[in-house]
Design an enzyme around this catalytic site. Structure first.
Site, short mmCIF file in Angstrom:
data_model
loop_
_atom_site.label_atom_id
_atom_site.label_comp_id
_atom_site.label_asym_id
_atom_site.label_seq_id
_atom_site.Cartn_x
_atom_site.Cartn_y
_atom_site.Cartn_z
N SER A 1 47.21 41.15 45.38
CA SER A 1 46.35 41.02 46.55
C SER A 1 46.30 42.39 47.21
CB SER A 1 46.93 39.92 47.46
OG SER A 1 46.30 39.89 48.71
N TYR B 1 36.24 43.14 51.25
CA TYR B 1 37.50 43.25 50.50
C TYR B 1 38.55 42.29 51.08
CZ TYR B 1 41.38 45.77 48.17
OH TYR B 1 42.48 46.13 47.40
N LYS C 1 40.52 39.17 49.37
CA LYS C 1 41.98 39.18 49.23
C LYS C 1 42.63 38.06 50.07
CE LYS C 1 42.43 42.80 46.40
NZ LYS C 1 42.97 42.69 45.04
N1 LIG Z 1 45.41 51.38 45.12
C1 LIG Z 1 45.63 50.80 46.26
O1 LIG Z 1 45.85 51.44 47.31
C2 LIG Z 1 45.64 49.30 46.33
C3 LIG Z 1 46.10 48.70 47.50
C4 LIG Z 1 46.14 47.33 47.58
C5 LIG Z 1 45.72 46.56 46.51
N2 LIG Z 1 45.26 47.17 45.39
C6 LIG Z 1 44.82 46.32 44.28
O2 LIG Z 1 45.46 46.74 43.09
C7 LIG Z 1 44.69 46.31 41.97
C8 LIG Z 1 44.56 47.46 40.99
O3 LIG Z 1 43.70 48.43 41.55
P1 LIG Z 1 43.97 50.01 41.38
O4 LIG Z 1 44.47 50.48 42.68
O5 LIG Z 1 44.72 50.29 40.16
O6 LIG Z 1 42.45 50.50 41.27
P2 LIG Z 1 41.68 51.28 40.13
O7 LIG Z 1 42.45 52.51 39.76
O8 LIG Z 1 40.30 51.43 40.65
O9 LIG Z 1 41.70 50.29 38.88
C9 LIG Z 1 40.97 49.11 38.95
C10 LIG Z 1 41.02 48.45 37.59
O10 LIG Z 1 40.33 47.19 37.67
C11 LIG Z 1 39.41 47.12 36.59
N3 LIG Z 1 38.28 46.26 36.87
C12 LIG Z 1 37.38 46.30 37.89
N4 LIG Z 1 36.48 45.32 37.77
C13 LIG Z 1 36.80 44.63 36.64
C14 LIG Z 1 36.27 43.51 35.98
N5 LIG Z 1 35.17 42.86 36.43
N6 LIG Z 1 36.90 43.05 34.86
C15 LIG Z 1 37.98 43.67 34.38
N7 LIG Z 1 38.52 44.76 34.95
C16 LIG Z 1 37.94 45.23 36.07
C17 LIG Z 1 38.99 48.57 36.34
O11 LIG Z 1 38.45 48.67 35.05
P3 LIG Z 1 37.13 49.55 34.70
O12 LIG Z 1 37.65 50.84 34.15
O13 LIG Z 1 36.42 48.70 33.67
O14 LIG Z 1 36.34 49.70 35.96
C18 LIG Z 1 40.33 49.27 36.51
O15 LIG Z 1 41.08 49.16 35.32
C19 LIG Z 1 43.36 45.82 42.54
O16 LIG Z 1 43.39 44.41 42.60
C20 LIG Z 1 43.34 46.39 43.95
O17 LIG Z 1 42.55 45.63 44.83
C21 LIG Z 1 45.21 48.52 45.26
#
Ligand SMILES: NC(=O)c1ccc[n+]([C@@H]2O[C@H](COP(=O)([O-])OP(=O)(O)OC[C@H]3O[C@@H](n4cnc5c(N)ncnc54)[C@H](OP(=O)(O)O)[C@@H]3O)[C@@H](O)[C@H]2O)c1
Length: 280
Positions: free
Chosen positions: A134, A148, A152
């Site tokens: 989340s 967002y 979440k």
């Molecule tokens: N980074 C933060 O600060 C943060 C904070 C709180 C929560 N989160 C959560 O952590 C999780 C991971 O995000 P991240 O920070 O690693 O972001 P990220 O670097 O942007 O990676 C997002 C990943 O999700 C994939 N994705 C997006 N849409 C998709 C779909 N329809 N089907 C399959 N894969 C899909 C992307 O693949 P593609 O290459 O195909 O786009 C990518 O591998 C997310 O749920 C995000 O909301 C992140």
């Protein structure tokens, strides 16, 4: 102990760190993504313990095929990590209805699709663990995060309830609330920035986009460390229902808990005496 771990969004960001560390720890990993070749490449190429599978989380068909491929290859699925997600930014009135739906489709219905596909496998095993990423924004709403946070917050209610549904079959659930982690979430491939369309918001929109973009690359959290923590949780016999990740998130969730308590107490006078009175 070696487990079979299925992770979504494994081609970049946190998902890559999770899959990479899971492989290094000796687990068998079903690493999924919209482009499986990118996933395999990010993880160092083909290997016996790795199955890279195409899975766009918005497709229930993809999810079912991925779960089947996992069982065909490794015989079971011990841990599902719902990681894939993206960020539709903007003030509510400037987020188009289409973009609002896309946000919910990916961040809420996406994990539901994958979990729906995996739960029959876990029920048959009478064992499993669903971990869903989340956000601090799943507990605390904020400016520019209406879409967002809506997605979440939805995850939070779904996961908190799912826990009761699947507990009798020894399936555990954990919802994870990270603060800011240095992934690719704030790059244009992951964030949909709003088009300024309403004069009242124009200046705020421009300056808020600038502020968010300036956070990219400077987020305090290390996704590799978060991946390690998630794998530690995946190894626990009694994992937590909720895991708050990062000092910023712990501060934010604690403040929200205090705020909720104060709001409940403040509601007592007007809200605490609303029972139906059959004699009135
Ligand atoms: N980074 C933060 O600060 C943060 C904070 C709180 C929560 N989160 C959560 O952590 C999780 C991971 O995000 P991240 O920070 O690693 O972001 P990220 O670097 O942007 O990676 C997002 C990943 O999700 C994939 N994705 C997006 N849409 C998709 C779909 N329809 N089907 C399959 N894969 C899909 C992307 O693949 P593609 O290459 O195909 O786009 C990518 O591998 C997310 O749920 C995000 O909301 C992140």
């Amino acid at each position: 102990m070696s487990k079979v771990i299925l992770v979504t969004g494994a081609g970049r960001g946190l998902g890559t760190d999770i899959a990479r560390q899971a492989l290094a720890a000796g687990h068998r990993v079903v690493a999924t993504g919209r482009r499986p070749e990118q996933v395999e490449q990010a993880l160092g190429g083909p290997q016996d313990s790795l199955l890279a599978v195409k899975l766009d989380v918005t497709s229930l068909d993809d999810a079912q095929a991925a779960a089947q491929a996992a069982v065909d290859r490794f015989g079971r699925i011990d841990v599902l990590i719902n990681n894939a997600g993206n960020f539709v930014a903007g003030f509510f009135e400037e987020i188009t209805p289409e973009n609002m739906r896309r946000q919910i489709e990916t961040n809420l219905f996406g994990p539901m699709n994958v979990t729906r596909a995996v739960l029959p496998v876990m029920r048959r095993q009478r064992d499993g663990h669903v971990i869903t990423i989340s956000s601090l924004a799943g507990v605390v709403g904020g400016e520019f995060t209406a879409a967002y946070a809506a997605s979440k917050f939805g995850l939070e209610g779904w996961m908190e309830s799912l826990h009761f549904d699947v507990k009798p079959y020894h399936i555990r659930t954990t919802v994870v609330e990270p603060g800011y982690f240095r992934t690719e979430l704030l790059v244009d491939a992951s964030t949909t920035w709003p088009e300024p369309t309403i004069d009242d918001y124009a200046e705020r929109t421009a300056s808020t986009i600038k502020a968010w973009k300036s956070v990219n690359g400077r987020q305090p959290g290390d996704p590799a460390k978060l991946a390690g923590a998630l794998l530690a949780i995946a190894g626990q016999e009694q994992p937590p229902l909720r895991f708050v990740a990062g000092a910023d998130a712990i501060e934010g969730v604690s403040a929200k808990a205090r705020e909720l308590l104060a709001q409940a107490e403040a509601s007592r006078e007007l809200g605490g005496n609303l029972a139906y009175d059959p004699t009135a």
